[in-house]
Scaffold this motif. Structure first.
Motif: not given
Length: 246
Positions: A135-137, A139-144, A163-164, A183-185
């Motif tokens: 989630e941190r990697e 970015g806030a918009q995608d994590a939200d 690493t996920v 969510l995908t990195r």
């Protein structure tokens, strides 16, 4: 394949429950039902919420003074227009909009799961440190948008070493819905990882007797849902109304 009426009924029941007060998706000819609900789950607190499912519309408002204006503004609109930002801006004093978010639902008969094999998907606890790092990697918009921080299911993940690189899960909502987030990195997108993890989350929800729900604002996410067999039945729009200047 035509939409199964029970799927439509179940999808509508989710949003009727979230409204927080009695409300019903009426036949389109009767127009939208607009109700007062300060604690509505259709929108953020203090906002108006508009949801269209299967050609019918419900809406909630935070104050009684807004009920008649919103009802009058939405009454002549089609379901699609009622959740269209440009149209809503023309008929209401809009200060801010969130959405629209497409609403898609899945039943077992339509499900097109991703088969076994690469990428391997494994379950982790929802608040596993590796998921939080994703989630941190990302970015806030995608994590939200994915909102994995509030899932109640396991997190279904693809790993690169420890690493996920992708994760999906769902949060149980009112009305028996399993609200799926994926969510995908960055740097690992476009490889089918969202589809693989989303498939695992949807399968888990169906096995639990829940209604998988996929809410998405971006086209790529909507395409993943469609590939898994989700049927797009409507959309949600949140509206912060502008008070008249004094």
């Amino acid at each position: 394949m035509p939409i199964d009426p029970p799927l439509l009924t179940a999808a509508r029941a989710v949003w009727e429950s979230l409204a927080g007060v009695p409300v019903t998706f009426r036949p389109a000819a009767q127009g939208p039902q607009v109700v007062l609900s300060p604690a509505s789950g259709l929108c953020p607190p203090g906002w108006a919420g508009v949801v269209a499912v299967g050609g019918a519309v419900i809406a909630t408002v935070p104050e009684e003074a807004w009920a008649a204006p919103v009802r009058d503004a939405l009454a002549p609109l089609s379901a699609g227009a009622a959740v269209d930002p440009a149209t809503v801006r023309r008929v209401l004093p809009v200060a801010e909009l969130l959405g629209p978010a497409a609403l898609a639902y899945l039943d077992a008969a339509r499900f097109r799961p991703v088969g076994d094999g690469p990428p391997a998907v494994v379950p982790l606890p929802a608040r596993h440190a590796a998921v939080e790092e994703l989630e941190r990697e990302s970015g806030a918009q995608d994590a939200d948008e994915a909102d994995l921080g509030r899932i109640t299911s396991p997190a279904f993940v693809v790993l690169d070493g420890e690493t996920v690189v992708a994760a999906a899960g769902y949060r149980r909502w009112a009305g028996g819905a399993a609200h799926i987030g994926v969510l995908t990195r960055p740097g690992h997108r476009g490889r089918g990882l969202a589809r693989a993890t989303g498939s695992a989350a949807a399968a888990h929800a169906l096995a639990a007797g829940l209604l998988p729900q996929w809410r998405a604002r971006i086209p790529a996410s909507r395409r993943v849902a469609a590939a898994l067999g989700f049927a797009e039945l409507g959309a949600q729009l949140s509206v912060r109304l502008r008070r008249p200047s004094r």
